[in-house]
Design an enzyme around this catalytic site. Structure first.
Site, PDB file in Angstrom:
ATOM      1  N   SER A 145       0.852  -1.190   0.000  1.00 50.85           N
ATOM      2  CA  SER A 145       0.000   0.000   0.000  1.00 50.85           C
ATOM      3  C   SER A 145       0.886   1.237   0.000  1.00 50.85           C
ATOM      4  O   SER A 145       2.034   1.187   0.464  1.00 50.85           O
ATOM      5  CB  SER A 145      -0.894   0.015   1.248  1.00 50.85           C
ATOM      6  OG  SER A 145      -1.530   1.274   1.415  1.00 50.85           O
ATOM      7  N   TYR A 159      -2.120  -0.805  10.232  1.00 48.84           N
ATOM      8  CA  TYR A 159      -2.249  -1.153   8.813  1.00 48.84           C
ATOM      9  C   TYR A 159      -1.007  -0.708   8.050  1.00 48.84           C
ATOM     10  O   TYR A 159      -0.438  -1.470   7.262  1.00 48.84           O
ATOM     11  CB  TYR A 159      -3.498  -0.503   8.228  1.00 48.84           C
ATOM     12  CG  TYR A 159      -3.695  -0.772   6.755  1.00 48.84           C
ATOM     13  CD1 TYR A 159      -4.292  -1.956   6.328  1.00 48.84           C
ATOM     14  CD2 TYR A 159      -3.271   0.141   5.794  1.00 48.84           C
ATOM     15  CE1 TYR A 159      -4.459  -2.219   4.977  1.00 48.84           C
ATOM     16  CE2 TYR A 159      -3.433  -0.109   4.446  1.00 48.84           C
ATOM     17  CZ  TYR A 159      -4.026  -1.291   4.044  1.00 48.84           C
ATOM     18  OH  TYR A 159      -4.181  -1.547   2.699  1.00 48.84           O
TER      19      TYR A 159
END
Length: 253
Positions: A145, A159
């Site tokens: 990401s 995350y």
């Protein structure tokens, strides 16, 4: 980097919805054989029926898999490989977006994210590499990401850390396999419309699912070592994120 190699048999984890299902549809349209796994077998079955009707000449195998069940990962990968006659690309896509502010007392949410996005990814990586080493080649794709580039405050701290771990594993593997016929790609998606991002408070520079999937698949086919997707605006922003002090990264979260 364009390799000129067509990876015909592709395994995708987390394939029941979002980016995983989108990539499955795109590769099916190109005539690729698919091995799809996820926890939600009802959605996998529906996806298989949809793709089989549209593209009757391709092979599609589906299986239930919770990637946190580490012992099942190699078993399911092997079963899917047998069903479609081998695997030459594995896309490690399964992940979750749970999270809480560090120090908020919600350890369980952050722990679940680290376990699913990083520890389970490691299990998938080891399993894929074992398959590729046996066959002598392959393409391993790790979905990280843009938030894996820099730590961010707030509910996405765990995350971001999990995706940073995936990125780091990918960088290590690229060096490890640089002189061998196993290619490793780390993709860093920006905000792309999906079930996960629908729960996100941030919609910064969000693109629709079709646009995001198209960018992902195009990048996968190039087989680069690393790529932010979509390239614009995320490739320049990733460079910026590298040098920003932590207090200024909040907007990306």
């Amino acid at each position: 980097m364009l390799t000129g190699v067509t990876r015909q048999k592709i395994l995708i984890t987390g394939a029941s919805s979002g980016l995983g299902a989108g990539m499955a549809r795109s590769f099916a349209a190109q005539g690729r054989d698919l091995a799809l796994c996820a926890r939600r077998t009802d959605r996998l079955t529906e996806l298989k029926a949809e793709l089989s009707q549209r593209y009757p000449d391709i092979k599609i195998a589906v299986a239930e898999l919770d990637v946190n069940d580490h012992e099942r990962v190699p078993k399911v990968f092997a079963e899917l490989s047998d069903e479609i006659g081998g695997i030459d690309r594995v896309i490690v896509n399964a992940g979750i977006g749970k999270g809480a502010r560090l120090g908020s007392g919600k350890l369980w949410a952050n722990k679940a994210t680290i376990e699913t996005n990083l520890v389970a990814a490691l299990v998938q990586i080891e399993t894929a590499l074992d398959m590729f080493n046996q066959r002598g080649s392959g393409h391993l794709v790790l979905i990280s990401s843009v938030l894996g580039v820099k730590g961010v405050p707030g509910v996405k701290a765990a995350y971001a850390a999990s995706k940073a771990g995936v990125r780091s594993l990918g960088e290590s593997l690229r060096a490890e396999y640089a002189q061998r016929p196993i290619r490793v790609t780390v993709l860093e998606p920006g905000y792309i419309e999906s079930e996960m991002t629908a729960k996100s408070a941030s919609t910064m520079l969000m693109v629709d699912n079709a646009t995001g999937v198209k960018a992902l698949v195009a990048a996968i086919e190039r087989e680069p070592g690393r790529a932010a997707v979509p390239w614009w605006p995320w490739a320049p922003l990733v460079r910026l994120m590298w040098v920003l002090p932590p207090r200024l990264t909040r907007r990306f979260a």
